[in-house]
Every structure is written in C-alpha cells, then in structure tokens.
Scaffold this active site. Structure first.
Site, mmCIF file in Angstrom:
data_model
loop_
_atom_site.group_PDB
_atom_site.id
_atom_site.type_symbol
_atom_site.label_atom_id
_atom_site.label_comp_id
_atom_site.label_asym_id
_atom_site.label_seq_id
_atom_site.Cartn_x
_atom_site.Cartn_y
_atom_site.Cartn_z
ATOM 1 N N TYR A 272 15.230 29.731 9.849
ATOM 2 C CA TYR A 272 14.013 30.401 10.305
ATOM 3 C C TYR A 272 13.891 30.346 11.827
ATOM 4 O O TYR A 272 14.150 29.308 12.438
ATOM 5 C CB TYR A 272 12.772 29.746 9.705
ATOM 6 C CG TYR A 272 12.596 30.035 8.233
ATOM 7 C CD1 TYR A 272 12.377 31.334 7.786
ATOM 8 C CD2 TYR A 272 12.626 29.005 7.303
ATOM 9 C CE1 TYR A 272 12.201 31.600 6.434
ATOM 10 C CE2 TYR A 272 12.451 29.257 5.952
ATOM 11 C CZ TYR A 272 12.242 30.563 5.522
ATOM 12 O OH TYR A 272 12.070 30.807 4.187
ATOM 13 N N MET B 190 11.746 24.550 3.436
ATOM 14 C CA MET B 190 11.081 23.840 2.347
ATOM 15 C C MET B 190 12.082 23.050 1.485
ATOM 16 O O MET B 190 11.825 21.909 1.108
ATOM 17 C CB MET B 190 10.303 24.828 1.465
ATOM 18 C CG MET B 190 9.525 24.157 0.349
ATOM 19 S SD MET B 190 8.661 25.318 -0.706
ATOM 20 C CE MET B 190 7.262 25.750 0.316
ATOM 21 N N ARG C 104 -10.930 -0.230 14.609
ATOM 22 C CA ARG C 104 -10.808 0.594 13.411
ATOM 23 C C ARG C 104 -11.756 -0.014 12.382
ATOM 24 O O ARG C 104 -12.850 0.466 12.208
ATOM 25 C CB ARG C 104 -9.338 0.593 12.963
ATOM 26 C CG ARG C 104 -8.920 1.793 12.183
ATOM 27 C CD ARG C 104 -7.427 1.812 11.920
ATOM 28 N NE ARG C 104 -6.929 0.570 11.321
ATOM 29 C CZ ARG C 104 -5.683 0.384 10.906
ATOM 30 N NH1 ARG C 104 -4.794 1.360 11.034
ATOM 31 N NH2 ARG C 104 -5.300 -0.755 10.372
ATOM 32 N N LYS D 57 0.845 -1.200 0.000
ATOM 33 C CA LYS D 57 0.000 0.000 0.000
ATOM 34 C C LYS D 57 0.883 1.255 0.000
ATOM 35 O O LYS D 57 2.095 1.175 0.247
ATOM 36 C CB LYS D 57 -0.917 -0.025 1.218
ATOM 37 C CG LYS D 57 -0.184 0.053 2.541
ATOM 38 C CD LYS D 57 -1.094 -0.291 3.705
ATOM 39 C CE LYS D 57 -0.324 -0.202 5.012
ATOM 40 N NZ LYS D 57 -1.061 -0.798 6.130
HETATM 41 C C1 LIG Z 1 -0.259 -1.883 6.651
HETATM 42 C C2 LIG Z 1 -0.810 -3.169 7.080
HETATM 43 C C3 LIG Z 1 0.031 -4.267 7.338
HETATM 44 C C4 LIG Z 1 1.538 -4.169 7.317
HETATM 45 O O1 LIG Z 1 1.988 -3.586 8.529
HETATM 46 P P1 LIG Z 1 3.549 -3.408 8.840
HETATM 47 O O2 LIG Z 1 3.556 -2.877 10.219
HETATM 48 O O3 LIG Z 1 4.057 -2.407 7.850
HETATM 49 O O4 LIG Z 1 4.184 -4.727 8.687
HETATM 50 C C5 LIG Z 1 -0.564 -5.472 7.640
HETATM 51 N N1 LIG Z 1 -1.900 -5.603 7.700
HETATM 52 C C6 LIG Z 1 -2.737 -4.563 7.479
HETATM 53 C C7 LIG Z 1 -4.203 -4.770 7.569
HETATM 54 C C8 LIG Z 1 -2.227 -3.317 7.172
HETATM 55 O O5 LIG Z 1 -3.056 -2.291 6.963
#
Ligand SMILES: *Cc1c(COP(=O)(O)O)cnc(C)c1O
Length: 353
Positions: free
Chosen positions: A251, A299, A129, A34
């Site tokens: 800054y 930036m 969640r 992802k």
């Molecule tokens: C992102 C995610 C993972 C992977 O998690 P890591 O901590 O990066 O290994 C596994 N399962 C679900 C449902 C996720 O959203």
C-alpha cells in the site's frame, strides 16, 4: 491447513525468568499477570508462576477464576475495586486490593465484615496517575488501621522513570520518608527498578515484563540479564517474487526498490498484532537469518527482503519476534515498547504451549 502463523509460549522460559528474579532479590515476588499475562495467557502463565508469592492483575473475574482452579497465592487487584459490590467477593475469595482514592475508602467504610481485607495503599510519589499524595497518607493510614474490615496494610508506589536516566531518586525519597513512620510492608519496584535499584526492593517486588523475557532497558539486552523470551511469533513465506529497480511494494508504495530485489510476503499483519507502524527496515528472521521488512504492514501480510536469503522460498519459516529476534528490537524499530507488542497479539493467532 490453517494459516501458518502461530505463537509459541515457552513456559519453561517463564519459570527460568522467575528464577532470575529470585536470584536478584530476597523480597517476596508479586508476579504481574495483567493484560492476559502480557498476552501469554493468564491461566497458563499463572500456573507456571506458582513459585511466586503473589500474582497481580486487574480484573476480579480473573482473580476468581484463579481461585476456582485452586490457586492459593496472594492475588492483588492492581486498580482495586470498581464498585462497592466487589468487596464481598474480594473477601470471599481472599484477594488483596489496592486502594488509591477516597471513593474506595468511602465504599470500604460501608463494608462490615471484620478483618476481611488485605489492603495495598497506593501512594502517589510523583507519577500522578493513581494514589494518595504523601501528605494525605497519615490520615488514610489512621483510617485503615482502625478499620474493622482491614486485616493488613501494605504501602506501595510506582515509579515513572525507573527505566530511564532520570531514575527513581526523588520518588524513592518521598516514599521512604513517609513509609519509615510505619511498620507496614512496602512495595515499589517494577522490573526496571528491581534490576537497577536494590534499595527500592522493599518487602514485595512487582516484576512484569522481565518475567516474559524482555528487557525494560534500551541499553541492556534480555540476554545480558539472563532472561529467555517466552513468546515466539512465527509464520511462513507465502509468496516470492523478483521486482525490478523502481518498482514498489504494498500500500502507498512506501518501499521502492533501487535495484532488482527478491521479496517475500509473510502471512502476518496488523490483524495478528504486528505493529502497523513498523517501517521498512524492521528486523525479522527468515530461515533463521536476519533481514528486514519492506513497505507498509497490511492487515494480513508484510513484505520482506529476501535478496540475501537465497534458500528462502514459499513455506520458509519466519520469526516475527521471540527466539532469535528480541521483541524489544522489533518494538524499538516500530516506535513502541515490547509490552505493547506482546499484549497486542490478537485472538485469531493460534497459541501453542
Ligand atoms: C504493570 C505494573 C508493574 C509491572 O511493570 P513491569 O515494567 O512490566 O515490570 C508493576 N507495578 C504496577 C503497579 C504495574 O501496573
């Protein structure tokens, strides 16, 4: 010449890290890609992860792109479908989909095609969640098992504390109590659970961050686990000057020298994805030597302390994170986690594979 910042992506390190996962488990591996493969480039990362049994992501268009380029692995949509019109595409491209709420179940009921879908039923075992509560699962399982469109059901859950002292015990107990009533394959473990809790491997593990070479733990380094960093963010020093005691940098003058200090300016800022909240003292490499950032991240630039790096000059190589500078350390100094830094790399940074 282009501005000297660059992200190097080492796909052989990605393959190495997948082999590390393989040695740790006999479960099937659902490699999580992802967020553009945690900032590493979805298509390239997916190609390098071809030995994994599956790939998990969020966006159906990304899944379709993978299929269009010939990918045959299991591809899982981690948040499932967002509208009923996704279902024919999921079937056509043979994608697996999470189902986590009753809205999705209702959309599924209206979908006619037989045996078209592999469903991953998400159980809320305590994260609160996504997912069905354990007490709702038996009814949902009945509904799915008798559903004409459903070919296979995998039971999954996600841990909230796998990387922390609290651990997974209560969630694992809730999930196991429920999943043992079914013959369905199970999937529970992210990277942290995969590393720390073999009892939670199930039939499918879901590693993300460790594939990209970062440790999910504060008390165990990636190197100790045998992981290699995949992304290395480098740039160069573009200005060097001496400032006197009492003079400030950047800054708001957040750094004020208490002695004569030799400072450099690095061509990297928050518009490249470097965290603006990284304070003075965040570790950074110049000419392969560790030093610290100075003052506020702007930036396009950051100040660094060159007092102890005598050979540093304009053009000297800087490593923001990656090879020689664990991204977890930079993230920790900036009050965040490696995940956020890797994903936050911005589009203006050229990527070299
Ligand atoms: C992102 C995610 C993972 C992977 O998690 P890591 O901590 O990066 O290994 C596994 N399962 C679900 C449902 C996720 O959203």
């Amino acid at each position: 010449m282009p501005r000297p910042i660059q992200a190097h992506i080492d796909l052989s390190a990605l393959k190495n890290n997948l082999r590390v996962v393989r040695r740790l488990t006999s479960s099937r591996i659902m490699a999580v890609i992802k967020a553009n493969a945690y900032g590493h480039g979805l298509m390239r990362a997916a190609a390098a992860l071809d030995e994994a049994e599956g790939l998990a992501l969020l966006d159906i268009q990304d899944a379709i792109s993978l299929r269009d380029t010939g990918n045959r692995q299991t591809i899982l949509l981690l948040e499932g479908f967002f509208a009923p019109q996704d279902l024919p595409l999921i079937a056509e491209y043979d994608l697996a989909s999470v189902i986590h709420n009753t809205q999705q179940l209702d959309w599924l009921d209206a979908y006619p095609r037989k045996h078209a879908l592999q469903v991953w039923l998400k159980v809320n075992s305590g994260m609160n969640r996504l997912g069905f509560l354990p007490q709702e699962v038996p009814a949902v399982m009945e509904r799915l098992k008798s559903h004409r469109a459903v070919r296979e059901v995998v039971l999954m859950t996600h841990f909230s504390h796998a990387d922390e002292a609290e651990g997974i015990a209560s969630q694992l107990e809730r999930f196991s109590g429920l999943s043992s009533a079914y013959r369905a394959p199970r999937s529970l473990a992210n990277s942290a659970a995969l590393l720390r809790y073999p009892a939670a491997h199930g039939e499918w593990v879901r590693p993300g961050i460790m594939l990209y070479g970062a440790s999910p733990f504060v008390d165990m380094s990636a190197q100790q686990i045998g992981l290699q960093p995949v992304m290395t963010l480098t740039s160069e020093i573009i200005s060097v000057r001496e400032i006197g005691s009492g003079e400030q940098v950047g800054y708001a003058g957040l750094f004020r020298a208490d002695q004569a200090t030799r400072i450099g300016v690095v061509a990297c800022g928050y518009a490249d994805g470097y965290p603006r909240h990284a304070p003075t003292g965040t570790p950074i490499l110049v000419n392969g030597q560790r030093t610290r950032t100075l003052g506020r991240v702007s930036m396009d630039m950051i100040g660094v302390d060159l007092s102890d790096i005598k050979d540093a000059q304009v053009g000297s190589r800087v490593t923001l994170w990656g090879e020689g500078m664990p991204v977890e350390e930079v993230a920790h100094a900036a009050g965040t986690i490696s995940y956020e830094l890797l994903c936050a790399l911005t589009a203006r940074v050229p990527v070299r594979y």
